[in-house]
Design a protein around this motif. Structure first.
Motif, PDB file in Angstrom:
ATOM      1  N   ILE A   1       0.874  -1.174   0.000  1.00 44.90           N
ATOM      2  CA  ILE A   1       0.000   0.000   0.000  1.00 44.90           C
ATOM      3  C   ILE A   1       0.912   1.224   0.000  1.00 44.90           C
ATOM      4  O   ILE A   1       1.682   1.439   0.941  1.00 44.90           O
ATOM      5  N   ALA A   2       0.854   2.020  -1.058  1.00 45.59           N
ATOM      6  CA  ALA A   2       1.645   3.252  -1.159  1.00 45.59           C
ATOM      7  C   ALA A   2       0.713   4.432  -0.910  1.00 45.59           C
ATOM      8  O   ALA A   2      -0.282   4.604  -1.610  1.00 45.59           O
TER       9      ALA A   2
ATOM     10  N   SER B   1      12.585   6.823  -4.071  1.00 45.86           N
ATOM     11  CA  SER B   1      13.162   8.161  -4.035  1.00 45.86           C
ATOM     12  C   SER B   1      13.234   8.784  -5.437  1.00 45.86           C
ATOM     13  O   SER B   1      13.300  10.005  -5.567  1.00 45.86           O
ATOM     14  N   GLY B   2      13.217   7.962  -6.461  1.00 48.41           N
ATOM     15  CA  GLY B   2      13.278   8.464  -7.834  1.00 48.41           C
ATOM     16  C   GLY B   2      11.929   8.791  -8.433  1.00 48.41           C
ATOM     17  O   GLY B   2      11.836   9.226  -9.576  1.00 48.41           O
ATOM     18  N   ILE B   3      10.874   8.606  -7.667  1.00 46.70           N
ATOM     19  CA  ILE B   3       9.522   8.865  -8.161  1.00 46.70           C
ATOM     20  C   ILE B   3       9.097  10.266  -7.743  1.00 46.70           C
ATOM     21  O   ILE B   3       9.134  10.608  -6.573  1.00 46.70           O
TER      22      ILE B   3
ATOM     23  N   GLN C   1      14.430   2.610  -0.686  1.00 53.94           N
ATOM     24  CA  GLN C   1      14.392   1.575  -1.706  1.00 53.94           C
ATOM     25  C   GLN C   1      13.771   0.363  -1.031  1.00 53.94           C
ATOM     26  O   GLN C   1      14.251  -0.086   0.011  1.00 53.94           O
ATOM     27  N   VAL C   2      12.703  -0.163  -1.608  1.00 48.90           N
ATOM     28  CA  VAL C   2      11.942  -1.245  -0.985  1.00 48.90           C
ATOM     29  C   VAL C   2      12.158  -2.542  -1.767  1.00 48.90           C
ATOM     30  O   VAL C   2      11.815  -2.621  -2.946  1.00 48.90           O
TER      31      VAL C   2
END
Length: 62
Positions: free
Chosen positions: A17-18, A57-59, A43-44
């Protein structure tokens, strides 16, 4: 919560869930009966795949 329980009953092994408003990613691993919480700077790693991770982090959120 109801949707997550349906996924677990159907054999889904992991559920993410984001929530960008709360700056968190919840990862439920049904195989290990565990839950981890991350932020969008993390990073997951996917618990069900050895070499797969998402670098949040890049989104750019918007």
């Amino acid at each position: 919560m109801k949707k997550m329980l349906k996924y677990a009953a159907a054999g889904v092994r992991e559920y993410w869930i984001a929530d960008h408003e709360k700056n968190r990613i919840l990862v439920y691993n049904f195989e290990q009966d565990a839950m981890e919480e991350y932020t969008f700077s993390d990073q997951v790693a996917a618990g069900i795949f050895e070499d797969f991770a998402v670098d949040f982090s890049g989104i750019e959120l918007g």
